[in-house]
Design a protein around this motif. Structure first.
Motif, PDB file in Angstrom:
ATOM      1  N   LEU A  11       0.774  -1.303   0.007  1.00 39.27           N
ATOM      2  CA  LEU A  11       0.019   0.093   0.095  1.00 39.27           C
ATOM      3  C   LEU A  11       0.723   1.281  -0.065  1.00 39.27           C
ATOM      4  N   ARG A  39      -0.518  -6.696 -15.141  1.00 37.89           N
ATOM      5  CA  ARG A  39      -1.412  -6.219 -14.081  1.00 37.89           C
ATOM      6  C   ARG A  39      -2.985  -6.591 -14.494  1.00 37.89           C
ATOM      7  N   ALA A  41      -6.590  -5.204 -12.711  1.00 41.23           N
ATOM      8  CA  ALA A  41      -7.621  -4.542 -11.800  1.00 41.23           C
ATOM      9  C   ALA A  41      -9.067  -5.280 -11.902  1.00 41.23           C
ATOM     10  N   PRO A  87      -3.914   6.140  -8.264  1.00 42.84           N
ATOM     11  CA  PRO A  87      -4.957   5.167  -7.976  1.00 42.84           C
ATOM     12  C   PRO A  87      -5.293   4.273  -9.076  1.00 42.84           C
ATOM     13  N   THR A  90      -3.673   0.832  -9.042  1.00 43.21           N
ATOM     14  CA  THR A  90      -4.025  -0.475  -8.167  1.00 43.21           C
ATOM     15  C   THR A  90      -4.467  -1.571  -8.889  1.00 43.21           C
ATOM     16  N   GLN A 111      -0.197  -7.924  -4.592  1.00 44.27           N
ATOM     17  CA  GLN A 111      -1.302  -6.633  -4.934  1.00 44.27           C
ATOM     18  C   GLN A 111      -0.464  -5.329  -4.615  1.00 44.27           C
ATOM     19  N   VAL A 112      -0.815  -4.542  -5.375  1.00 42.60           N
ATOM     20  CA  VAL A 112      -0.317  -2.966  -5.289  1.00 42.60           C
ATOM     21  C   VAL A 112      -1.742  -2.152  -5.327  1.00 42.60           C
ATOM     22  N   THR A 113      -1.616  -1.290  -3.994  1.00 41.94           N
ATOM     23  CA  THR A 113      -2.937  -0.614  -3.680  1.00 41.94           C
ATOM     24  C   THR A 113      -2.272   0.864  -3.687  1.00 41.94           C
ATOM     25  N   VAL A 114      -2.845   1.876  -4.368  1.00 41.37           N
ATOM     26  CA  VAL A 114      -2.342   3.228  -4.265  1.00 41.37           C
ATOM     27  C   VAL A 114      -3.774   3.989  -3.746  1.00 41.37           C
ATOM     28  N   ALA A 115      -3.388   4.502  -2.527  1.00 45.12           N
ATOM     29  CA  ALA A 115      -4.583   5.385  -1.908  1.00 45.12           C
ATOM     30  C   ALA A 115      -4.398   6.853  -2.479  1.00 45.12           C
TER      31      ALA A 115
END
Length: 116
Positions: A11, A39, A41, A87, A90, A111-115
């Motif tokens: 994250l 990737r 999503a 984002p 993600t 998992q790659v999560t961009v807030a």
């Protein structure tokens, strides 16, 4: 049997950076044509992120050009440096290995999560 071991991801806040690593085993060096990352999503098709060929030629997806850099650390190890993350980046990131013969190898995904 080809095995791809992925690490990195997690994250991060928008504008931040992450690094992904992939190491291959179960394949002879001379049979590896290219390695890289795709990737996927939620609700979308799997798409190319970046690939590097045995000869060092790189290929990037349009949405990551100028922000991501792939490097080949050895014949069977690649690193993906991801900068200025958004984002929309993600997704689950999958390591990919393309061989001269036989099917592609795929990692289990990270998992790659961009807030925002």
């Amino acid at each position: 049997q080809v095995q791809l071991r992925e690490s990195g991801g997690g994250l991060v806040q928008a504008g931040g950076s992450l690094r992904l690593y992939c190491v291959a085993s179960g394949v002879i060096t001379s049979a590896v044509n290219a390695m890289g990352w795709y990737r996927q999503a939620p609700g979308k098709q799997r798409e190319l992120v970046a690939l590097v060929s045995r000869g060092g030629i790189t290929n990037y997806g349009e949405s990551v050009k100028g922000r991501f850099v792939i490097s080949r650390d050895s014949a069977k190890k690649v690193t993906l440096q991801m900068n200025n993350l958004k984002p929309d980046d993600t997704a689950v990131y999958y390591c990919n290995l393309q061989r001269s013969t036989g099917p592609d190898g795929w990692g289990q995904g990270t998992q790659v999560t961009v807030a925002s």
